[in-house]
Design a protein around this motif. Structure first.
Motif, PDB file in Angstrom:
ATOM      1  N   CYS A  77     -38.936  35.465 -38.706  1.00  8.68           N
ATOM      2  CA  CYS A  77     -39.097  34.302 -37.841  1.00  8.68           C
ATOM      3  C   CYS A  77     -40.576  33.955 -37.719  1.00  8.68           C
ATOM      4  O   CYS A  77     -41.257  34.344 -36.758  1.00  8.68           O
ATOM      5  CB  CYS A  77     -38.488  34.597 -36.474  1.00  8.68           C
ATOM      6  SG  CYS A  77     -38.443  33.171 -35.382  1.00  8.68           S
ATOM      7  N   TRP A  79     -43.422  30.521 -38.202  1.00 11.26           N
ATOM      8  CA  TRP A  79     -43.283  29.091 -37.942  1.00 11.26           C
ATOM      9  C   TRP A  79     -44.186  28.199 -38.774  1.00 11.26           C
ATOM     10  O   TRP A  79     -44.090  26.975 -38.685  1.00 11.26           O
ATOM     11  CB  TRP A  79     -43.509  28.819 -36.458  1.00 11.26           C
ATOM     12  CG  TRP A  79     -42.468  29.464 -35.623  1.00 11.26           C
ATOM     13  CD1 TRP A  79     -42.509  30.712 -35.063  1.00 11.26           C
ATOM     14  CD2 TRP A  79     -41.187  28.921 -35.277  1.00 11.26           C
ATOM     15  NE1 TRP A  79     -41.348  30.981 -34.387  1.00 11.26           N
ATOM     16  CE2 TRP A  79     -40.515  29.889 -34.493  1.00 11.26           C
ATOM     17  CE3 TRP A  79     -40.557  27.715 -35.537  1.00 11.26           C
ATOM     18  CZ2 TRP A  79     -39.243  29.680 -33.978  1.00 11.26           C
ATOM     19  CZ3 TRP A  79     -39.292  27.498 -35.026  1.00 11.26           C
ATOM     20  CH2 TRP A  79     -38.646  28.471 -34.244  1.00 11.26           C
ATOM     21  N   GLY A 149     -37.780  23.021 -33.382  1.00  8.54           N
ATOM     22  CA  GLY A 149     -37.896  24.306 -32.701  1.00  8.54           C
ATOM     23  C   GLY A 149     -37.064  24.413 -31.440  1.00  8.54           C
ATOM     24  O   GLY A 149     -36.829  25.516 -30.948  1.00  8.54           O
ATOM     25  N   TRP A 150     -36.616  23.274 -30.906  1.00 11.96           N
ATOM     26  CA  TRP A 150     -35.820  23.278 -29.674  1.00 11.96           C
ATOM     27  C   TRP A 150     -34.367  22.887 -29.927  1.00 11.96           C
ATOM     28  O   TRP A 150     -33.575  22.817 -28.985  1.00 11.96           O
ATOM     29  CB  TRP A 150     -36.429  22.308 -28.659  1.00 11.96           C
ATOM     30  CG  TRP A 150     -37.760  22.760 -28.152  1.00 11.96           C
ATOM     31  CD1 TRP A 150     -38.019  23.613 -27.131  1.00 11.96           C
ATOM     32  CD2 TRP A 150     -39.035  22.368 -28.669  1.00 11.96           C
ATOM     33  NE1 TRP A 150     -39.365  23.788 -26.968  1.00 11.96           N
ATOM     34  CE2 TRP A 150     -40.026  23.031 -27.908  1.00 11.96           C
ATOM     35  CE3 TRP A 150     -39.455  21.529 -29.710  1.00 11.96           C
ATOM     36  CZ2 TRP A 150     -41.383  22.878 -28.143  1.00 11.96           C
ATOM     37  CZ3 TRP A 150     -40.807  21.382 -29.948  1.00 11.96           C
ATOM     38  CH2 TRP A 150     -41.758  22.042 -29.174  1.00 11.96           C
ATOM     39  N   SER A 153     -28.375  25.808 -31.891  1.00  8.63           N
ATOM     40  CA  SER A 153     -27.974  26.525 -33.090  1.00  8.63           C
ATOM     41  C   SER A 153     -26.953  25.744 -33.916  1.00  8.63           C
ATOM     42  O   SER A 153     -27.052  25.690 -35.143  1.00  8.63           O
ATOM     43  CB  SER A 153     -27.397  27.897 -32.716  1.00  8.63           C
ATOM     44  OG  SER A 153     -26.975  28.600 -33.859  1.00  8.63           O
ATOM     45  N   SER A 188     -29.795  33.986 -36.429  1.00  4.68           N
ATOM     46  CA  SER A 188     -30.000  33.552 -35.051  1.00  4.68           C
ATOM     47  C   SER A 188     -30.555  32.126 -35.018  1.00  4.68           C
ATOM     48  O   SER A 188     -30.974  31.576 -36.035  1.00  4.68           O
ATOM     49  CB  SER A 188     -30.967  34.501 -34.345  1.00  4.68           C
ATOM     50  OG  SER A 188     -32.272  34.381 -34.918  1.00  4.68           O
ATOM     51  N   ARG A 189     -30.586  31.557 -33.830  1.00  2.00           N
ATOM     52  CA  ARG A 189     -31.119  30.203 -33.692  1.00  2.00           C
ATOM     53  C   ARG A 189     -32.584  30.151 -34.099  1.00  2.00           C
ATOM     54  O   ARG A 189     -33.030  29.203 -34.767  1.00  2.00           O
ATOM     55  CB  ARG A 189     -30.958  29.724 -32.241  1.00  2.00           C
ATOM     56  CG  ARG A 189     -31.186  28.217 -32.057  1.00  2.00           C
ATOM     57  CD  ARG A 189     -31.626  27.884 -30.648  1.00  2.00           C
ATOM     58  NE  ARG A 189     -32.983  28.351 -30.414  1.00  2.00           N
ATOM     59  CZ  ARG A 189     -34.071  27.646 -30.740  1.00  2.00           C
ATOM     60  NH1 ARG A 189     -33.956  26.465 -31.314  1.00  2.00           N
ATOM     61  NH2 ARG A 189     -35.268  28.128 -30.499  1.00  2.00           N
ATOM     62  N   ASP A 190     -33.359  31.161 -33.697  1.00  2.00           N
ATOM     63  CA  ASP A 190     -34.784  31.183 -34.044  1.00  2.00           C
ATOM     64  C   ASP A 190     -34.992  31.307 -35.553  1.00  2.00           C
ATOM     65  O   ASP A 190     -35.908  30.688 -36.109  1.00  2.00           O
ATOM     66  CB  ASP A 190     -35.481  32.337 -33.326  1.00  2.00           C
ATOM     67  CG  ASP A 190     -35.640  32.072 -31.835  1.00  2.00           C
ATOM     68  OD1 ASP A 190     -35.529  30.893 -31.431  1.00  2.00           O
ATOM     69  OD2 ASP A 190     -35.866  33.033 -31.076  1.00  2.00           O
ATOM     70  N   ASP A 191     -34.144  32.106 -36.209  1.00  2.00           N
ATOM     71  CA  ASP A 191     -34.250  32.229 -37.665  1.00  2.00           C
ATOM     72  C   ASP A 191     -34.001  30.881 -38.345  1.00  2.00           C
ATOM     73  O   ASP A 191     -34.745  30.474 -39.240  1.00  2.00           O
ATOM     74  CB  ASP A 191     -33.242  33.259 -38.187  1.00  2.00           C
ATOM     75  CG  ASP A 191     -33.636  34.685 -37.842  1.00  2.00           C
ATOM     76  OD1 ASP A 191     -34.838  34.949 -37.726  1.00  2.00           O
ATOM     77  OD2 ASP A 191     -32.737  35.526 -37.671  1.00  2.00           O
ATOM     78  N   SER A 194     -36.934  28.394 -37.545  1.00  3.09           N
ATOM     79  CA  SER A 194     -38.195  28.692 -38.240  1.00  3.09           C
ATOM     80  C   SER A 194     -38.107  28.333 -39.718  1.00  3.09           C
ATOM     81  O   SER A 194     -39.088  27.844 -40.304  1.00  3.09           O
ATOM     82  CB  SER A 194     -38.552  30.172 -38.065  1.00  3.09           C
ATOM     83  OG  SER A 194     -37.607  31.006 -38.710  1.00  3.09           O
TER      84      SER A 194
END
Length: 401
Positions: A77, A79, A149-150, A153, A188-191, A194
């Motif tokens: 992750c 950015w 980024g926001w 998912s 995940s959502r962050d993965d 990013s």
């Protein structure tokens, strides 16, 4: 993906034999597979936006058994592209690897080129598949790029999956799509955010100090999510690079055409001077260390802001940098013969499959015709008899009236 997905049997076997490593580096966690003789300079596989370390399991199983060391990583992750370069360098330091050969598909190919540009002394060769040189086209196509980024998912997954070709597909390609979709579900959502941030962050690959002769471009000719215009730009940037075209394979030829991809990878590694160690291949020990024991041949050298010797500058003092690429021997050409023969086998297999399908359709038609005739000839006398009885009864009724 339609219906309930069931993991392939060879993938289940792979998971039971090859351990998944997880190491924290700073605030990032790296997930990776590392299998094969440790004395061999590794081939590191970088997946695309929808991929994980698991998507290269067919390459790990095949090449490691031939004596090559294969490392497949998840993109952590991070950015932006500069953070990726620094994080990947720390990962290589953590696993004590210096000289590497990179195989990247789609986004992974773009990241491999960026790392080769900024850390030229570490990258000895590149294999690029269905990839690109710059991201401006992707950022322009995503109107909601500033808020990626926001984003939730489900929206990120939907955007990634809509980029995969949809429609009728042959079974092997359809299976590869199903497998990749199942891997997207594990992110995940962050993965997800990013990875999409990489594709919408305006960046481009600058000139590489790596010689074109140490680059192989491996593309599929049927279809992929990467526009043909971007593939053509890549070919124009590296005009002297070796070409390995796959007639079919879709977005994920490493899953749908593993035999062809593995042979091209093996040919590349031999051409750039990587010597396999099949005599050191062992099964996975119970402690999960993986591969065969051996002294690491990747020695720590100077910082990577110096150019690679293959680009025309003074060569490194390491033995690996001084040794020229292996010449094309009879064994090298034998691999091409093996590739051609395997293609013939695949072609013959497809012809046999088509013939069997035609025979099945013909047999089904004959069976239906016989069934229809049976019912016609069996029921026709009954129908005629019933008509006679009905007509006779009607005549009698009229006579009485």
């Amino acid at each position: 993906m339609k219906g309930v997905y069931s993991a392939p049997g060879d993938y289940i076997h792979f998971k039971s034999q090859v351990p998944l490593h997880k190491i924290p580096i700073g605030t990032k966690q790296w997930r990776y597979y590392d299998f094969g003789p440790k004395v061999v300079p590794p081939l590191i596989c970088l997946p695309g936006t929808a991929g994980t370390a698991d998507v290269y399991y067919k390459q790990i199983m095949s090449l490691s058994m031939k004596g090559y060391r294969v490392i497949s990583v998840d993109i952590p992750c991070v950015w932006n592209h500069q953070e990726w370069i620094q994080s990947f360098e720390k990962f290589l330091d953590a696993i004590d690897v210096h000289h590497i050969h990179l195989y990247g598909t789609s986004l992974g190919g773009f990241l491999a080129q960026l790392f080769a540009q900024h850390r030229p002394r570490r990258v000895k060769s590149l294999i690029l598949s269905n990839t690109f040189l710059e991201t401006s086209r992707f950022s322009a196509a995503m109107r909601w790029a500033p808020i990626v980024g926001w984003a939730p998912s489900f929206l990120l997954k939907r955007y990634i999956l809509t980029g995969i070709h949809d429609g009728p597909q042959e079974p092997f390609i359809a299976d590869s799509v199903d497998f990749v979709v199942s891997q997207v579900e594990t992110l995940s959502r962050d993965d997800l955010a990013s990875r999409l941030a990489f594709t919408v962050d305006n960046a481009s690959v600058g000139p590489l100090l790596l010689s074109d002769s140490l680059i192989t471009i491996m593309d599929t000719n049927d279809y992929s999510s990467i526009p043909q215009e971007l593939k053509d730009q890549l070919g124009e940037r590296y005009p002297a690079a070796r070409r390995a075209y796959l007639k079919t394979g879709g977005d994920f030829p490493f899953l749908s055409r593993p035999d062809e991809v593995n042979l091209h990878l093996q040919l590349h590694l031999r051409r750039v001077g990587v010597e396999a160690k099949p005599d050191l291949v062992r099964t996975i020990p119970k402690d999960g260390s993986g591969g065969s024991p051996g002294k690491e041949n990747d020695e720590k050298k100077d910082h990577d802001d110096q150019p690679n010797g293959h680009g025309g500058n003074p060569e490194s003092t390491s033995k690996e940098s001084q040794s020229p690429p292996a010449p094309e021997s009879s064994e090298y050409h034998g691999l091409y013969d093996q590739l051609l023969s395997s293609a013939k086998v695949i072609s013959i297999g497809r012809e046999d499959s088509t013939l069997m399908k035609d025979q099945l359709i013909l047999a089904t038609g004959v069976l239906l015709q016989l069934t229809w005739e049976f019912f016609i000839f069996s029921l026709l006398p009954i129908y005629v008899c019933s008509l006679y009885i009905t007509e006779n009864n009607v005549w009698k009724f009229r006579k009485l009236v």
